[in-house]
Write an enzyme that holds these catalytic residues in place. Sequence first.
Site, PDB file in Angstrom:
ATOM      1  N   HIS A  62       1.486   5.456  -2.051  1.00 46.74           N
ATOM      2  CA  HIS A  62       1.073   6.519  -2.978  1.00 46.74           C
ATOM      3  C   HIS A  62       2.305   7.040  -3.698  1.00 46.74           C
ATOM      4  CE1 HIS A  62      -2.863   6.793  -0.880  1.00 46.74           C
ATOM      5  NE2 HIS A  62      -2.133   6.334   0.124  1.00 46.74           N
ATOM      6  N   HIS A 101       0.857  -1.205   0.000  1.00 49.56           N
ATOM      7  CA  HIS A 101       0.000   0.000   0.000  1.00 49.56           C
ATOM      8  C   HIS A 101       0.884   1.243   0.000  1.00 49.56           C
ATOM      9  CE1 HIS A 101      -3.647   2.374   1.636  1.00 49.56           C
ATOM     10  NE2 HIS A 101      -2.677   3.248   1.422  1.00 49.56           N
ATOM     11  N   ASP A 106       1.962   2.796   3.331  1.00 48.85           N
ATOM     12  CA  ASP A 106       1.136   3.994   3.140  1.00 48.85           C
ATOM     13  C   ASP A 106       2.022   5.230   2.946  1.00 48.85           C
ATOM     14  OD1 ASP A 106      -1.159   5.402   2.704  1.00 48.85           O
ATOM     15  OD2 ASP A 106      -1.726   5.561   4.801  1.00 48.85           O
ATOM     16  N   HIS A 132     -10.291   1.463   2.767  1.00 48.54           N
ATOM     17  CA  HIS A 132      -9.949   2.488   3.762  1.00 48.54           C
ATOM     18  C   HIS A 132     -11.103   2.470   4.764  1.00 48.54           C
ATOM     19  CE1 HIS A 132      -8.125   6.463   5.039  1.00 48.54           C
ATOM     20  NE2 HIS A 132      -9.223   6.367   5.759  1.00 48.54           N
ATOM     21  N   HIS A 186      -4.127  -0.201   6.305  1.00 50.41           N
ATOM     22  CA  HIS A 186      -3.522   0.600   7.373  1.00 50.41           C
ATOM     23  C   HIS A 186      -4.355   0.614   8.656  1.00 50.41           C
ATOM     24  CE1 HIS A 186      -6.253   3.415   5.469  1.00 50.41           C
ATOM     25  NE2 HIS A 186      -5.424   3.729   4.508  1.00 50.41           N
ATOM     26  N   LYS A 240     -10.039  -0.218  -4.878  1.00 52.82           N
ATOM     27  CA  LYS A 240      -9.970   0.434  -3.573  1.00 52.82           C
ATOM     28  C   LYS A 240     -11.261   1.133  -3.235  1.00 52.82           C
ATOM     29  CE  LYS A 240      -7.970   2.326   0.067  1.00 52.82           C
ATOM     30  NZ  LYS A 240      -6.744   3.051   0.302  1.00 52.82           N
TER      31      LYS A 240
HETATM   32  C1  NCD Z   1      -3.016   9.352   1.911  1.00 55.00           C
HETATM   33  C2  NCD Z   1      -2.638  10.345   0.806  1.00 55.00           C
HETATM   34  O1  NCD Z   1      -1.999  11.351   1.124  1.00 55.00           O
HETATM   35  O2  NCD Z   1      -2.936  10.092  -0.350  1.00 55.00           O
HETATM   36  N1  NCD Z   1      -2.871   9.992   3.186  1.00 55.00           N
HETATM   37  C3  NCD Z   1      -2.693   9.394   4.375  1.00 55.00           C
HETATM   38  O3  NCD Z   1      -2.687  10.077   5.397  1.00 55.00           O
HETATM   39  N2  NCD Z   1      -2.524   8.108   4.470  1.00 55.00           N
HETATM   40  C4  NCD Z   1      -4.365   8.838   1.686  1.00 55.00           C
HETATM   41  C5  NCD Z   1      -4.693   7.606   2.474  1.00 55.00           C
HETATM   42  O4  NCD Z   1      -4.117   6.548   2.295  1.00 55.00           O
HETATM   43  O5  NCD Z   1      -5.591   7.663   3.295  1.00 55.00           O
HETATM   44 ZN    ZN Z   2      -2.882   5.296   1.686  1.00 55.04          ZN
END
Ligand code: NCD
Ligand code: ZN
Length: 344
Positions: free
Chosen positions: A15, A13, A246, A135, A173, A98
């Site tokens: 971004h 997981h 994450d 989520h 998460h 997701k």
């Molecule tokens: C994530 C993001 O910034 O895209 N932020 C976070 O706090 N984890 C989004 C997410 O996974 O919830």
């Molecule tokens: Zn995330």
Amino acid sequence: MNSITIQTPDDWHLHFRDGDILKETVPATARCFKRAIVMPNLVPPVTNADEALAYKQRIMAAREENSQFEPLMVLYLTNKTTSADIKAAKDAGIVAAKLYPAGATTNSSAAVKTIENLYPVFEAMSEAGLLLLIHGEVTDQHVDIFDREKAFIDQYLEKIVDDFPSLKIVFEHITTKEAAEFVSGADDNIAATITPQHLLLNRNDLLVGGIRPHNYCLPVLKRNIHQEALRKVVATGSSKFFLGTDSAPHEKHRKESDCGCAGCYSAWSAIELYTQVFDELNALDKLEGFASHHGADFYGLERNKGKITLVKEDWVIPEEIMLPNGNPIVPFFGGQTIHWKLQS
Ligand code: NCD
Ligand code: ZN
């Protein structure tokens, strides 16, 4: 133990974002992870197979030369997602979709308002063998932010897990004792990812002595009893729990702001910090399962062939990193000393 060698891990997981920043985020993850589940919350989100494949190509193009790193793509579920979208995603090699409840986190305004409307889509996912990544937080105004994960379990998750026994679900998460207990006690169709920040920190690390924007993420850090429960569950070695950093980059000025973004950019420190946690727990023998086996097994993918080695050696995480656009970003644990180091 002063060094540990494990099968090459994956990050289930994270971004990467899009555009120039991929030149920073992709190599940072590829330094130790072979594969990563790439979150689709771009602006606009990645909602169909064509967009996901185009995004995959942009990620592949941002890899360093000879990198074997492989992004695993995910669709973003909206109220408009259809069963046909799921079939097309399956054919395109997309592994999961997701579910963000609308308003739950960064760029989730396009997300789902009524989960029940997605039941035909869950049915199609179950048939196609696509995983459902969730989520798990409710977004009702009246529910306290610290209670939103538990409320999601009670109001939605128990029912989804029961209604779709052959749909594989990853509760992403997780942050609470209730989530750890729910996943531990549920059938084999549900597993969970756990971030480094939720193992290392609790809400004191966000609020005592001043607000720490770089420790702010969603789901928000909880009280220490929850942190302890997560640490306890990973130390058991249960195959229902696996690594998902994450890692969520936001430029420094977007975090250090009167309305700071949620997300910790942990790609430069995550594997080291997980190792530190397992060491503190006297559970280094459980690190490989968590980082390199359980996720691949749950996704039905092969385990990786290579190996990585971490050594017990202090080093300081840089306070800032310059992004390709010239703006700084603060990595998670920036400026702090950590005790394990990846050997290159
Ligand atoms: C994530 C993001 O910034 O895209 N932020 C976070 O706090 N984890 C989004 C997410 O996974 O919830
Ligand atoms: Zn995330």
